[in-house]
Design a protein around this motif. Structure first.
Motif, PDB file in Angstrom:
ATOM      1  N   GLY A  63       2.225  -3.952  -2.721  1.00 47.81           N
ATOM      2  CA  GLY A  63       3.094  -4.724  -3.615  1.00 47.81           C
ATOM      3  C   GLY A  63       3.223  -6.184  -3.211  1.00 47.81           C
ATOM      4  N   LEU A  64       2.547  -6.569  -2.129  1.00 48.67           N
ATOM      5  CA  LEU A  64       2.702  -7.934  -1.614  1.00 48.67           C
ATOM      6  C   LEU A  64       1.771  -8.931  -2.314  1.00 48.67           C
ATOM      7  N   ASP A  65       2.276 -10.153  -2.489  1.00 48.97           N
ATOM      8  CA  ASP A  65       1.462 -11.265  -2.995  1.00 48.97           C
ATOM      9  C   ASP A  65       1.029 -12.090  -1.793  1.00 48.97           C
ATOM     10  N   ILE A  66      -0.256 -12.445  -1.778  1.00 45.47           N
ATOM     11  CA  ILE A  66      -0.763 -13.174  -0.608  1.00 45.47           C
ATOM     12  C   ILE A  66      -1.317 -14.539  -0.981  1.00 45.47           C
ATOM     13  N   ASP A  67      -1.477 -15.363   0.049  1.00 44.63           N
ATOM     14  CA  ASP A  67      -1.833 -16.762  -0.144  1.00 44.63           C
ATOM     15  C   ASP A  67      -2.752 -17.203   1.004  1.00 44.63           C
ATOM     16  N   ASN A  68      -3.339 -18.391   0.850  1.00 42.47           N
ATOM     17  CA  ASN A  68      -4.173 -19.004   1.904  1.00 42.47           C
ATOM     18  C   ASN A  68      -5.275 -18.070   2.391  1.00 42.47           C
ATOM     19  N   LEU A  69      -5.981 -17.452   1.462  1.00 41.17           N
ATOM     20  CA  LEU A  69      -7.043 -16.528   1.862  1.00 41.17           C
ATOM     21  C   LEU A  69      -8.231 -17.258   2.471  1.00 41.17           C
ATOM     22  N   ASN A 106       5.227   1.153   0.246  1.00 39.68           N
ATOM     23  CA  ASN A 106       4.142   2.136   0.332  1.00 39.68           C
ATOM     24  C   ASN A 106       3.848   2.660  -1.079  1.00 39.68           C
ATOM     25  N   ILE A 107       3.013   1.924  -1.794  1.00 38.58           N
ATOM     26  CA  ILE A 107       2.785   2.221  -3.214  1.00 38.58           C
ATOM     27  C   ILE A 107       1.881   3.437  -3.416  1.00 38.58           C
ATOM     28  N   GLU A 108       1.008   3.706  -2.445  1.00 39.37           N
ATOM     29  CA  GLU A 108       0.095   4.854  -2.580  1.00 39.37           C
ATOM     30  C   GLU A 108       0.351   5.841  -1.433  1.00 39.37           C
ATOM     31  N   PRO A 109       1.493   6.564  -1.466  1.00 35.68           N
ATOM     32  CA  PRO A 109       1.867   7.437  -0.345  1.00 35.68           C
ATOM     33  C   PRO A 109       0.879   8.574  -0.087  1.00 35.68           C
ATOM     34  N   ASP A 110       0.031   8.887  -1.077  1.00 33.50           N
ATOM     35  CA  ASP A 110      -0.986   9.924  -0.839  1.00 33.50           C
ATOM     36  C   ASP A 110      -2.080   9.417   0.097  1.00 33.50           C
ATOM     37  N   PHE A 111      -2.192   8.074   0.218  1.00 32.55           N
ATOM     38  CA  PHE A 111      -3.282   7.491   1.016  1.00 32.55           C
ATOM     39  C   PHE A 111      -2.802   6.768   2.266  1.00 32.55           C
ATOM     40  N   CYS A 112      -1.489   6.639   2.395  1.00 29.55           N
ATOM     41  CA  CYS A 112      -0.949   5.879   3.535  1.00 29.55           C
ATOM     42  C   CYS A 112       0.440   6.398   3.871  1.00 29.55           C
ATOM     43  N   ASP A 113       0.724   6.533   5.170  1.00 30.90           N
ATOM     44  CA  ASP A 113       2.052   6.983   5.596  1.00 30.90           C
ATOM     45  C   ASP A 113       3.085   5.881   5.499  1.00 30.90           C
ATOM     46  N   GLY A 114       2.639   4.624   5.505  1.00 36.32           N
ATOM     47  CA  GLY A 114       3.571   3.504   5.422  1.00 36.32           C
ATOM     48  C   GLY A 114       2.990   2.280   6.096  1.00 36.32           C
ATOM     49  N   TRP A 115       3.539   1.119   5.759  1.00 37.51           N
ATOM     50  CA  TRP A 115       3.058  -0.160   6.292  1.00 37.51           C
ATOM     51  C   TRP A 115       4.025  -0.719   7.298  1.00 37.51           C
ATOM     52  N   GLY A 116       3.502  -1.365   8.317  1.00 35.68           N
ATOM     53  CA  GLY A 116       4.366  -1.991   9.311  1.00 35.68           C
ATOM     54  C   GLY A 116       3.703  -3.226   9.893  1.00 35.68           C
ATOM     55  N   TRP A 117       4.558  -4.094  10.485  1.00 35.37           N
ATOM     56  CA  TRP A 117       4.068  -5.312  11.142  1.00 35.37           C
ATOM     57  C   TRP A 117       3.900  -5.027  12.619  1.00 35.37           C
ATOM     58  N   TYR A 118       2.738  -5.294  13.166  1.00 36.87           N
ATOM     59  CA  TYR A 118       2.448  -4.984  14.577  1.00 36.87           C
ATOM     60  C   TYR A 118       1.959  -6.222  15.308  1.00 36.87           C
ATOM     61  N   GLU A 119       2.498  -6.421  16.513  1.00 39.50           N
ATOM     62  CA  GLU A 119       2.060  -7.550  17.341  1.00 39.50           C
ATOM     63  C   GLU A 119       0.603  -7.353  17.718  1.00 39.50           C
TER      64      GLU A 119
END
Ligand code: 8DG
Ligand code: MG
Length: 144
Positions: A63-69, A106-119
């Motif tokens: 669901g995120l919008d991204i920039d500076n690709l 987590n828009i596609e829970p069948d394909f991913c357990d969830g998103w997180g930010w990791y160092e």
């Protein structure tokens, strides 16, 4: 045995979404790399630029919008020993959030357990094998 007459490599675009010293990873739900942490991304569709694919996959999965690709690197990923062998040419992009307050869903829970930010210096385990291999080889998505 792979039937090379009909099997073909596929093109995939993945995104290193950077936030401070962290990167966005999700735990896969898939026959390939199940329960491993990997980057958001997916198959390049006909006619798409790498930037368009990265933007679309990120939106579809988080669901995120991204920039500076920016293009970072590409890898040739072989999964030949799997029950169903795969061959992916993976284009790796870098991006940042368009809106720094936006949170991943987590828009596609069948394909991913969830998103997180990791160092980057403290990545979760286990990483999906191609990412693990890249990290071990010194890959770093952050600008110097
Ligand atoms: P799509 O049908 O939505 O286009 O694709 P997807 O459902 O999002 O596929 P995916 O599993 O996320 O990505 C396609 C393949 O790309 C995956 O099965 C294996 C390969 N791949 C790598 N490295 C990475 C990575 O770091 N992240 C992702 N998401 N896929 C990767 O080789
Ligand atoms: Mg995906």
């Amino acid at each position: 045995m792979v039937n090379v007459e009909v099997a073909a490599p596929k093109v995939v675009v993945v995104v290193c979404l950077l936030r401070g010293n962290r990167v966005l990873l999700g735990r896969r739900r898939s026959s390939l790399g199940d329960s491993k942490f990997s980057l958001p991304g997916g198959h390049l569709e006909f006619g798409e630029s790498f930037e368009e694919c990265a933007t679309r996959e990120m939106k579809e999965e988080t669901g995120l919008d991204i920039d500076n690709l920016e293009f970072l690197t590409l890898t040739n990923n072989l999964f030949i020993d799997e029950t169903k062998p795969h061959h992916y040419v993976v284009i790796c992009m870098r991006a940042v959030l368009a809106d720094h307050h936006q949170q991943p869903q987590n828009i596609e829970p069948d394909f991913c357990d969830g998103w997180g930010w990791y160092e980057w210096d403290n990545l979760p385990k286990p990483l999906f094998s191609p990412l693990e291999k890249a990290v071990r080889a010194g890959f770093n998505p952050f600008p110097i």
